[in-house]
Every structure is written in structure tokens, then in C-alpha cells.
Design an enzyme around this catalytic site. Structure first.
Site, PDB file in Angstrom:
ATOM      1  N   LYS A 170       0.839  -1.207   0.000  1.00  0.00           N
ATOM      2  CA  LYS A 170       0.000   0.000   0.000  1.00  0.00           C
ATOM      3  C   LYS A 170       0.873   1.255   0.000  1.00  0.00           C
ATOM      4  O   LYS A 170       0.570   2.245  -0.666  1.00  0.00           O
ATOM      5  CB  LYS A 170      -0.907   0.000   1.239  1.00  0.00           C
ATOM      6  CG  LYS A 170      -1.932  -1.117   1.210  1.00  0.00           C
ATOM      7  CD  LYS A 170      -2.579  -1.297   2.574  1.00  0.00           C
ATOM      8  CE  LYS A 170      -3.604  -2.404   2.532  1.00  0.00           C
ATOM      9  NZ  LYS A 170      -4.060  -2.817   3.864  1.00  0.00           N
ATOM     10  N   GLY A 227     -12.352  -5.761   5.551  1.00  0.00           N
ATOM     11  CA  GLY A 227     -13.721  -6.269   5.659  1.00  0.00           C
ATOM     12  C   GLY A 227     -14.471  -6.060   4.364  1.00  0.00           C
ATOM     13  O   GLY A 227     -14.170  -5.154   3.585  1.00  0.00           O
TER      14      GLY A 227
HETATM   15  N1  NAP Z   1     -10.444  -8.746   2.727  1.00  0.00           N
HETATM   16  C1  NAP Z   1     -10.193  -7.452   2.864  1.00  0.00           C
HETATM   17  O1  NAP Z   1     -10.556  -6.835   3.882  1.00  0.00           O
HETATM   18  C2  NAP Z   1      -9.456  -6.708   1.784  1.00  0.00           C
HETATM   19  C3  NAP Z   1      -9.242  -5.312   1.940  1.00  0.00           C
HETATM   20  C4  NAP Z   1      -8.614  -4.606   0.913  1.00  0.00           C
HETATM   21  C5  NAP Z   1      -8.196  -5.267  -0.219  1.00  0.00           C
HETATM   22  N2  NAP Z   1      -8.378  -6.626  -0.325  1.00  0.00           N
HETATM   23  C6  NAP Z   1      -7.889  -7.281  -1.538  1.00  0.00           C
HETATM   24  O2  NAP Z   1      -9.017  -7.760  -2.270  1.00  0.00           O
HETATM   25  C7  NAP Z   1      -8.673  -8.949  -2.977  1.00  0.00           C
HETATM   26  C8  NAP Z   1      -9.658 -10.046  -2.593  1.00  0.00           C
HETATM   27  O3  NAP Z   1      -9.543 -10.289  -1.194  1.00  0.00           O
HETATM   28  P1  NAP Z   1     -10.615 -11.186  -0.413  1.00  0.00           P
HETATM   29  O4  NAP Z   1     -10.351 -10.960   1.030  1.00  0.00           O
HETATM   30  O5  NAP Z   1     -11.985 -10.944  -0.958  1.00  0.00           O
HETATM   31  O6  NAP Z   1     -10.124 -12.655  -0.827  1.00  0.00           O
HETATM   32  P2  NAP Z   1     -10.906 -14.040  -0.577  1.00  0.00           P
HETATM   33  O7  NAP Z   1     -12.001 -13.857   0.412  1.00  0.00           O
HETATM   34  O8  NAP Z   1      -9.863 -15.063  -0.311  1.00  0.00           O
HETATM   35  O9  NAP Z   1     -11.578 -14.344  -1.995  1.00  0.00           O
HETATM   36  C9  NAP Z   1     -10.802 -14.532  -3.123  1.00  0.00           C
HETATM   37  C10 NAP Z   1     -11.691 -14.795  -4.309  1.00  0.00           C
HETATM   38  O10 NAP Z   1     -10.865 -14.886  -5.464  1.00  0.00           O
HETATM   39  C11 NAP Z   1     -11.269 -16.015  -6.226  1.00  0.00           C
HETATM   40  N3  NAP Z   1     -10.128 -16.459  -7.035  1.00  0.00           N
HETATM   41  C12 NAP Z   1      -8.869 -16.788  -6.624  1.00  0.00           C
HETATM   42  N4  NAP Z   1      -8.092 -17.092  -7.686  1.00  0.00           N
HETATM   43  C13 NAP Z   1      -8.886 -16.939  -8.773  1.00  0.00           C
HETATM   44  C14 NAP Z   1      -8.679 -17.093 -10.170  1.00  0.00           C
HETATM   45  N5  NAP Z   1      -7.491 -17.479 -10.673  1.00  0.00           N
HETATM   46  N6  NAP Z   1      -9.719 -16.859 -11.018  1.00  0.00           N
HETATM   47  C15 NAP Z   1     -10.932 -16.481 -10.538  1.00  0.00           C
HETATM   48  N7  NAP Z   1     -11.194 -16.311  -9.233  1.00  0.00           N
HETATM   49  C16 NAP Z   1     -10.186 -16.544  -8.377  1.00  0.00           C
HETATM   50  C17 NAP Z   1     -11.712 -17.025  -5.203  1.00  0.00           C
HETATM   51  O11 NAP Z   1     -12.514 -17.985  -5.850  1.00  0.00           O
HETATM   52  P3  NAP Z   1     -13.316 -19.145  -5.038  1.00  0.00           P
HETATM   53  O12 NAP Z   1     -14.481 -18.428  -4.406  1.00  0.00           O
HETATM   54  O13 NAP Z   1     -13.712 -20.077  -6.085  1.00  0.00           O
HETATM   55  O14 NAP Z   1     -12.349 -19.685  -4.027  1.00  0.00           O
HETATM   56  C18 NAP Z   1     -12.468 -16.117  -4.229  1.00  0.00           C
HETATM   57  O15 NAP Z   1     -13.797 -15.918  -4.677  1.00  0.00           O
HETATM   58  C19 NAP Z   1      -7.208  -9.240  -2.621  1.00  0.00           C
HETATM   59  O16 NAP Z   1      -6.378  -8.680  -3.590  1.00  0.00           O
HETATM   60  C20 NAP Z   1      -7.006  -8.490  -1.299  1.00  0.00           C
HETATM   61  O17 NAP Z   1      -5.658  -8.114  -1.095  1.00  0.00           O
HETATM   62  C21 NAP Z   1      -8.997  -7.343   0.651  1.00  0.00           C
END
Ligand code: NAP
Length: 397
Positions: free
Chosen positions: A197, A295
Site C-alpha cells: 500500500k 472487511g
Molecule cells: N479482505 C479485505 O478486507 C481486503 C481489503 C482490501 C483489499 N483486499 C484485496 O481484495 C482482494 C480479494 O480479497 P478477499 O479478502 O476478498 O479474498 P478471498 O475472500 O480469499 O476471496 C478470493 C476470491 O478470489 C477467487 N479467485 C482466486 N483465484 C482466482 C482465479 N485465478 N480466477 C478467478 N477467481 C479466483 C476465489 O474464488 P473461489 O471463491 O472459487 O475460491 C475467491 O472468490 C485481494 O487482492 C485483497 O488483497 C482485501
């Protein structure tokens, strides 16, 4: 002026993807989600199966889709998706800080070449609108520094430890269960996520692309009961702080490290998954932004803000890149640092200066000294290996 109906392809339906979906349906936002691409074919989904695909080309090669919203947890695949989409006329919104920090310069060039837009407010400090502020508001200001708590999950862990006397492991598990933590927790607690970040913020604060590998990051994973007791006795807390600032007219310095934070500090009461960003500028002085840094809903809200901006054809202009061509990156600063160690010999490579405090008892040895960021950077793997813990007391002027 709103000029187009948005037809969206989602990548990812995890914490952020579902958060955004929920917001889009609850707010009746005028956009159509055409398809959602996910990875795991056997996972149960909260919405009907016909929304999903497992083939990225169903989105990338679908001419009807004009906006790709990338929310997957795989930075390498995210890079390929984002690059392909931008090169093929689709605007993109992404939340993936690792991918951006590693490829931002190239992705900026691609946007210029293909006339497409890439927005990523959610990638830095969750719901806090820091990127657009740096891009627009601080454009003409003499920005001294941008610093703060950039990682919600490590802040959650530290809050539980210092406020509720929780253990590190218990607090980490809770952060993971609540969806604040990255799939790989070392990204959060090791200061990597905050560093990614920070690199994005550095580009928008100073127009400087810094490779994340060049930036020193040190995490909280070796914090122990002695560090906690000493910090509490001093009426302080430990927070993981990311810092970028001007060292001189031509030099920018940045790093991520645990810091002692005392009661009078603006970030002392920023707890749990909240992030806090302090922008310090010559005439505006200090401005503090506080908001949820992790979140599904808070992050989804930041993604929504970018989607909304795409409707108005908003693009980052990256004006500071051409304006600040003479700026370069340096690690040539001294940091006053608390260093907890096992053997004094392990600190040799740090070339400590001005040791002001030294304590040695059977199971707790620490000192406070000045150490150059350059030496910290080159000793990082050794520090981790030798179970050394560091806390900054600030840059020596
Ligand atoms: N969580 C937070 O609070 C937060 C905050 C800011 C930024 N982010 C960023 O947002 C992004 C997502 O985070 P998250 O927390 O939502 O992750 P997550 O809950 O682990 O979900 C990841 C998603 O990506 C999908 N996925 C993974 N590889 C894939 C591929 N090759 N093709 C298609 N789909 C794929 C997964 O599919 P399946 O459902 O089939 O497993 C899942 O739906 C990351 O870059 C993270 O750094 C997250």
C-alpha cells in the site's frame, strides 16, 4: 456527465466480492453484473449458479462487458487479467495491492497507450479515500509525509493484545475468521501488505514508483510478552506504521515498522480493523483520516466509489510523475530503534550508533540505539532468523 451504462464482469466472490455484490444489490446502483468468475467449482455459493463462470475469457472476451472489477487473492493471475482487460478496451477497478505495487509503472503506461482507466482506491487503506485525495487535493501542496496504520488485520491483533491482553495466536485467528486477514497471514503481520500500500501511496504522493523489494518492512510476528510488558509500563502501545516522506527536496524515504505510539499521538486510539492515515503538508499541516481498513463492506464501498467514478470517465492523471522527475528514493536516514535481542554479536551488521539505553537480564535483553535504514534493510533476513524484534521511536532529524 454520466455517459455509459456499466456492464460489469467480477473476478472473485470472496470477502470483498461478496461485500461489493451486497452493496450493489442493496443500493440499487445502476449497473449490471454480467458474470462472476471464480476458481473453486465445488464451493457453495450464496447466489444462484448461473451467475458464475470458471473461465476468465467469459468476461475478458465478452464484448458486452465494459468494466472488469478484479477482487481475487492471486496477484499473479490478477496481473494477467488486469493487463489483458486494459489492453482490450475494458476499464478496470482492482483491490489488489500486491499486484499494483509490483506492476504499477507498467500498468500506468498501458492505460496511457490504450486509453483505458484503472482505479484502485480499495487497494490502499480500505475505505479511506486516500489515493484520490493525494491525486487531487495535495496536488499543489508541499507534502512532507504520509504515514499511518495501513493494515487492518495487524492493527486488530495489536489492539486485542494491548487492550484485552489476548495472545498473538488467538487474535490472529479472530482476524482471519472476521475476514480481515489476507489468505497468507505473513503478508499482514510481516508488514508486506502495508508495504504494498505504501508503494501505491508513494506513487500518488510523490510521483515516484518504488519497487516494493527496495522498501524495508519489519513485522509484529516476533512481539513477545517482554516487549508487551515494557510498552505497557511506558503507557504506550505498539502499532505497525508505514511511512513515506521527503528527506530533502530531491529524496524520498519510506519503510514499514512497528512503532511505539504514546497517548498524545493521533493514532493512539485507532484500534481494531481501523486504519489511520496522517498526511502532513507544509501549509495544511496535519490531516488525519480514519476508517475501516478491511472487511467486505468497507472495502466493497471503496470499490463502489471507483465504479461510480468510472461512470464519469474518471482517470488518475499521475501529474506528479512528470513534475517530480528529479526525485529519487533513499534509505539514508537514521532511525532511533528499540532492539530486543538474544546475543549482542547478532547486531554487529547493524553498526549501531548512540546507544542510549541498554538492559540485559537473563531472559530479556534490549537496547535503544540509532541505526541506519540502509543497514536495517540489508540485515532483514538475519534479524528475522535471530529472533530479533524492532520497534521504531522515529527518524532522527
Ligand atoms: N479482505 C479485505 O478486507 C481486503 C481489503 C482490501 C483489499 N483486499 C484485496 O481484495 C482482494 C480479494 O480479497 P478477499 O479478502 O476478498 O479474498 P478471498 O475472500 O480469499 O476471496 C478470493 C476470491 O478470489 C477467487 N479467485 C482466486 N483465484 C482466482 C482465479 N485465478 N480466477 C478467478 N477467481 C479466483 C476465489 O474464488 P473461489 O471463491 O472459487 O475460491 C475467491 O472468490 C485481494 O487482492 C485483497 O488483497 C482485501
Amino acid at each position: 456527465m454520466i455517459n455509459k451504462k456499466l456492464k460489469i464482469g467480477f473476478f472473485g466472490f470472496g470477502c470483498v466480492g461478496q461485500g461489493l455484490y451486497d452493496i450493489l444489490t442493496k443500493t440499487a446502483f445502476d449497473a449490471e453484473i454480467i458474470k462472476i468468475c471464480v476458481k473453486n467449482k465445488t464451493k457453495e455459493r450464496s447466489i444462484p449458479a448461473h451467475h458464475f463462470t470458471f473461465d476468465k475469457n467469459d468476461i475478458l472476451q465478452n464484448q458486452e462487458i465494459n468494466l472488469v472489477v478484479e477482487m481475487i487473492d492471486d496477484a499473479v493471475e490478477a496481473y494477467h487479467i488486469v493487463k489483458y482487460a486494459l489492453q482490450n478496451g475494458k476499464n478496470v477497478v482492482t483491490a489488489n495491492k500486491k499486484m499494483l505495487a509490483e506492476h504499477l509503472e507498467e500498468l500506468v503506461d498501458i492505460q496511457k497507450k490504450y486509453g483505458t482507466s484503472l482505479l484502485y482506491e480499495a487497494s490502499a487503506c480500505g475505505s479511506i479515500p486516500i489515493i484520490r485525495n493525494l491525486e487531487e487535493y495535495y496536488d499543489n501542496e508541499l507534502l512532507k509525509s504520509v504515514a499511518g496504520i495501513f493494515n487492518g488485520s495487524s492493527n486488530y491483533i495489536l489492539s486485542k493484545i494491548f487492550q484485552e491482553k489476548s495472545t498473538y495466536q488467538k487474535a490472529l485467528k479472530e482476524a482471519q475468521d472476521l475476514g480481515f486477514a489476507e489468505s497468507n497471514p505473513i503478508l499482514d503481520v510481516g508488514g508486506f501488505d502495508a508495504k504494498f500500500k505504501l508503494c501505491i501511496i508513494t506513487a500518488h504522493a510523490y510521483g515516484l514508483f518504488v519497487n516494493p523489494d527496495e522498501v524495508f518492512n519489519f513485522g509484529i510476528e516476533r512481539l513477545n510478552e517482554h516487549d508487551i510488558r515494557l510498552t505497557t509500563e511506558k503507557n504506550a502501545k505498539i502499532k505497525m506504521i508505514a511511512f513515506v516522506g521527503k528527506k530533502s527536496e530531491k529524496e524520498v524515504v519510506s519503510f514499514v515498522m512497528p512503532h511505539f505510539i504514546f497517548k498524545k499521538h493521533e493514532l493512539y486510539y485507532v484500534e481494531n480493523e481501523y486504519n489511520g492515515v496522517i498526511a502532513e503538508a507544509a501549509f495544511a499541516d496535519k490531516q488525519v483520516f480514519v476508517g475501516k481498513g478491511a472487511g467486505g463492506h468497507p472495502t466493497g464501498a471503496a470499490v463502489l466509489s471507483d465504479i461510480s467514478a468510472i461512470r464519469y470517465d474518471y482517470q488518475y492523471e499521475y501529474k506528479k510523475i512528470s513534475k517530480n522527475k528529479n526525485l529519487h528514493y533513499t534509505r539514508d536516514v537514521m532511525i532511533e530503534t528499540y532492539i530486543r535481542y538474544q546475543n549482542l554479536d547478532d547486531l554487529e551488521g547493524l553498526h549501531l550508533q548512540n546507544i542510549s539505553v541498554k538492559h540485559e537480564s537473563k531472559d530479556f535483553k534490549y537496547l535503544i540505539a540509532e541505526v541506519s535504514l540502509e543497514n536495517l534493510y540489508h540485515s532483514r533476513s538475519q534479524l528475522v532468523e535471530k529472533d530479533i524484534f524492532l520497534v521504531s521511536l522515529g527518524i532522527k532529524k
